[in-house]
Design an enzyme around this catalytic site. Structure first.
Site, PDB file in Angstrom:
ATOM      1  N   ARG A 167      -7.692  -3.209   7.942  1.00 57.15           N
ATOM      2  CA  ARG A 167      -8.249  -2.636   6.705  1.00 57.15           C
ATOM      3  C   ARG A 167      -7.379  -3.039   5.509  1.00 57.15           C
ATOM      4  O   ARG A 167      -7.886  -3.455   4.467  1.00 57.15           O
ATOM      5  CB  ARG A 167      -8.305  -1.103   6.810  1.00 57.15           C
ATOM      6  CG  ARG A 167      -8.887  -0.489   5.566  1.00 57.15           C
ATOM      7  CD  ARG A 167      -8.844   1.017   5.571  1.00 57.15           C
ATOM      8  NE  ARG A 167      -9.646   1.560   4.489  1.00 57.15           N
ATOM      9  CZ  ARG A 167      -9.985   2.821   4.361  1.00 57.15           C
ATOM     10  NH1 ARG A 167      -9.604   3.683   5.280  1.00 57.15           N
ATOM     11  NH2 ARG A 167     -10.704   3.232   3.352  1.00 57.15           N
ATOM     12  N   ARG A 176      -4.820 -10.807  -3.381  1.00 58.18           N
ATOM     13  CA  ARG A 176      -3.784 -11.849  -3.292  1.00 58.18           C
ATOM     14  C   ARG A 176      -4.342 -13.246  -3.028  1.00 58.18           C
ATOM     15  O   ARG A 176      -3.623 -14.223  -3.214  1.00 58.18           O
ATOM     16  CB  ARG A 176      -2.762 -11.477  -2.213  1.00 58.18           C
ATOM     17  CG  ARG A 176      -2.017 -10.167  -2.451  1.00 58.18           C
ATOM     18  CD  ARG A 176      -1.216 -10.154  -3.726  1.00 58.18           C
ATOM     19  NE  ARG A 176      -0.391  -8.952  -3.842  1.00 58.18           N
ATOM     20  CZ  ARG A 176       0.375  -8.672  -4.885  1.00 58.18           C
ATOM     21  NH1 ARG A 176       0.395  -9.467  -5.939  1.00 58.18           N
ATOM     22  NH2 ARG A 176       1.089  -7.567  -4.909  1.00 58.18           N
TER      23      ARG A 176
HETATM   24  C1  LIG Z   1      -2.359 -10.078 -10.225  1.00 58.73           C
HETATM   25  C2  LIG Z   1      -1.428  -8.913  -9.976  1.00 58.73           C
HETATM   26  C3  LIG Z   1      -0.534  -8.554 -10.968  1.00 58.73           C
HETATM   27  C4  LIG Z   1       0.309  -7.462 -10.778  1.00 58.73           C
HETATM   28  N1  LIG Z   1       1.194  -7.129 -11.765  1.00 58.73           N
HETATM   29  C5  LIG Z   1       2.020  -6.083 -11.624  1.00 58.73           C
HETATM   30  C6  LIG Z   1       2.953  -5.692 -12.638  1.00 58.73           C
HETATM   31  O1  LIG Z   1       3.046  -6.332 -13.683  1.00 58.73           O
HETATM   32  N2  LIG Z   1       3.753  -4.615 -12.416  1.00 58.73           N
HETATM   33  C7  LIG Z   1       3.683  -3.885 -11.276  1.00 58.73           C
HETATM   34  O2  LIG Z   1       4.408  -2.891 -11.141  1.00 58.73           O
HETATM   35  N3  LIG Z   1       2.828  -4.211 -10.285  1.00 58.73           N
HETATM   36  C8  LIG Z   1       1.998  -5.287 -10.420  1.00 58.73           C
HETATM   37  N4  LIG Z   1       1.139  -5.630  -9.408  1.00 58.73           N
HETATM   38  C9  LIG Z   1       1.180  -4.853  -8.161  1.00 58.73           C
HETATM   39  C10 LIG Z   1       0.015  -3.836  -8.083  1.00 58.73           C
HETATM   40  O3  LIG Z   1       0.054  -2.917  -9.146  1.00 58.73           O
HETATM   41  C11 LIG Z   1       0.099  -3.057  -6.751  1.00 58.73           C
HETATM   42  O4  LIG Z   1       1.279  -2.270  -6.719  1.00 58.73           O
HETATM   43  C12 LIG Z   1       0.122  -3.949  -5.543  1.00 58.73           C
HETATM   44  O5  LIG Z   1      -0.843  -4.962  -5.665  1.00 58.73           O
HETATM   45  C13 LIG Z   1      -0.119  -3.108  -4.294  1.00 58.73           C
HETATM   46  O6  LIG Z   1      -1.505  -2.894  -4.151  1.00 58.73           O
HETATM   47  P1  LIG Z   1      -2.221  -1.464  -4.094  1.00 58.73           P
HETATM   48  O7  LIG Z   1      -1.460  -0.472  -4.891  1.00 58.73           O
HETATM   49  O8  LIG Z   1      -3.671  -1.657  -4.378  1.00 58.73           O
HETATM   50  O9  LIG Z   1      -2.285  -1.070  -2.664  1.00 58.73           O
HETATM   51  P2  LIG Z   1      -1.512  -0.897  -1.272  1.00 58.73           P
HETATM   52  O10 LIG Z   1      -0.178  -0.307  -1.407  1.00 58.73           O
HETATM   53  O11 LIG Z   1      -1.630  -2.209  -0.583  1.00 58.73           O
HETATM   54  O12 LIG Z   1      -2.481   0.158  -0.661  1.00 58.73           O
HETATM   55  C14 LIG Z   1      -3.838  -0.166  -0.282  1.00 58.73           C
HETATM   56  C15 LIG Z   1      -4.801   0.833  -0.857  1.00 58.73           C
HETATM   57  O13 LIG Z   1      -4.495   2.124  -0.329  1.00 58.73           O
HETATM   58  C16 LIG Z   1      -4.749   3.098  -1.334  1.00 58.73           C
HETATM   59  N5  LIG Z   1      -3.479   3.772  -1.632  1.00 58.73           N
HETATM   60  C17 LIG Z   1      -2.255   3.420  -1.215  1.00 58.73           C
HETATM   61  N6  LIG Z   1      -1.329   4.284  -1.649  1.00 58.73           N
HETATM   62  C18 LIG Z   1      -2.014   5.204  -2.385  1.00 58.73           C
HETATM   63  C19 LIG Z   1      -1.613   6.334  -3.116  1.00 58.73           C
HETATM   64  N7  LIG Z   1      -0.335   6.738  -3.200  1.00 58.73           N
HETATM   65  N8  LIG Z   1      -2.549   7.069  -3.711  1.00 58.73           N
HETATM   66  C20 LIG Z   1      -3.866   6.710  -3.658  1.00 58.73           C
HETATM   67  N9  LIG Z   1      -4.318   5.620  -3.000  1.00 58.73           N
HETATM   68  C21 LIG Z   1      -3.391   4.873  -2.358  1.00 58.73           C
HETATM   69  C22 LIG Z   1      -5.315   2.376  -2.538  1.00 58.73           C
HETATM   70  O14 LIG Z   1      -6.721   2.364  -2.433  1.00 58.73           O
HETATM   71  C23 LIG Z   1      -4.783   0.985  -2.376  1.00 58.73           C
HETATM   72  O15 LIG Z   1      -5.541  -0.018  -3.038  1.00 58.73           O
HETATM   73  C24 LIG Z   1       0.274  -6.710  -9.570  1.00 58.73           C
HETATM   74  C25 LIG Z   1      -0.627  -7.095  -8.570  1.00 58.73           C
HETATM   75  C26 LIG Z   1      -1.464  -8.175  -8.763  1.00 58.73           C
HETATM   76  C27 LIG Z   1      -2.431  -8.568  -7.661  1.00 58.73           C
END
Ligand SMILES: Cc1cc2nc3c(=O)[nH]c(=O)nc-3n(C[C@H](O)[C@H](O)[C@H](O)COP(=O)(O)OP(=O)(O)OC[C@H]3O[C@@H](n4cnc5c(N)ncnc54)[C@H](O)[C@@H]3O)c2cc1C
Length: 239
Positions: A167, A176
């Site tokens: 998932r 990504r």
């Molecule tokens: C193009 C790009 C640019 C980015 N730029 C930055 C930046 O400038 N600065 C920065 O800090 N980060 C940046 N990020 C990182 C981004 O903000 C996320 O932290 C990172 O991609 C992890 O993904 P995620 O938080 O969706 O989910 P994951 O940690 O992979 O979790 C998967 C999913 O589980 C759910 N989930 C997980 N934890 C929680 C929670 N605590 N509460 C509610 N739902 C949850 C959400 O639906 C989430 O999408 C960037 C990412 C990308 C792809």
């Protein structure tokens, strides 16, 4: 960078199928499991299992995918890449320690933009030489590696073992594999998808791993890379 799938849930399609089918069947999961893995004439055909997985994924019933997990050996990515990787919280990581493992001069990732520019390459190499020399001198002075490493840049290579359920892999690939993701982590996830595609029984699962635009049929970013039109271009500006 080297990526290798080193382990995964046995009978992955059957496992996710039984999880999904249990939700909608009067039969118990044990019977469904036996029918899924049997060699007999009552065996549930593989196409039927894939068809149910297609339906649950399309409907967003994604929790059934959590029953399948994958473990990858990831070698030679930069610390810049690993910082991004470990932001994915629904995964497990074991990373080479800079407290215990000494930093070597040849263990730095050089981006292709820097490799292609002679002047940039000179600046980069001088900085790495200087940082490595400072690191060695600090260690010689008796400074512990955990403190000497503070002079080492993000380019330093690292190794990680990552376990991720399907998932989360499905979610993470959506962001990504996108051309908007930074090149190194994008390369990593294309290699991860490639590792699944190499294994006959995982090819069907690899096909689900796509950038978000392929799944949505439009680009959710402000500006498209050209693969798909943006949402505004598809439905018009409804603001
Ligand atoms: C193009 C790009 C640019 C980015 N730029 C930055 C930046 O400038 N600065 C920065 O800090 N980060 C940046 N990020 C990182 C981004 O903000 C996320 O932290 C990172 O991609 C992890 O993904 P995620 O938080 O969706 O989910 P994951 O940690 O992979 O979790 C998967 C999913 O589980 C759910 N989930 C997980 N934890 C929680 C929670 N605590 N509460 C509610 N739902 C949850 C959400 O639906 C989430 O999408 C960037 C990412 C990308 C792809």
């Amino acid at each position: 960078m080297n990526v290798k799938l080193i382990n995964y849930t046995a009978n992955p399609i059957e496992t996710a199928f039984v999880a999904a089918r249990t939700c909608y069947s009067g039969d118990g999961p044990e019977k469904l499991w036996e029918l899924s893995i049997s060699d007999g004439e009552n065996k549930i055909p593989e196409e039927k299992m894939h068809s149910l997985l297609d339906k649950v994924i399309a409907s967003g019933h994604l929790s059934v995918l959590e029953h399948i997990s994958f473990t990858f050996a990831i070698e030679g990515i930069s610390r810049a890449c690993s910082h991004q990787l470990v932001r994915h919280r629904i995964a497990n990581f074991s990373q080479q320690s800079q407290r215990y493992v000494s930093i070597k001069r040849d263990a730095f990732v050089i981006p292709s933009t820097i490799k292609a520019n002679r002047e940039a390459r000179k600046i980069f190499d001088e900085l790495i030489d200087s940082a490595k020399s400072a690191y060695d001198k600090l260690v010689e002075l008796g400074i512990p590696k955990e403190d000497a490493r503070f002079v080492i840049p993000n380019a330093a290579k690292t190794n990680i073992v990552m376990t991720m359920n399907f998932r989360e892999l499905y979610n993470v690939c959506q962001i990504r594999l996108c051309t908007r993701a930074q090149w190194e982590i994008r390369t990593l996830f294309w290699k991860i998808k490639g590792e699944l595609a190499k294994v006959e029984e995982l090819k069907g699962l690899a096909d689900y791993l796509q950038p978000k635009c392929v799944i949505l049929g439009y680009c959710p970013e402000h500006r498209s890379c050209g693969l798909y039109p943006t949402r505004e271009e598809v439905v018009g500006d409804d603001s």
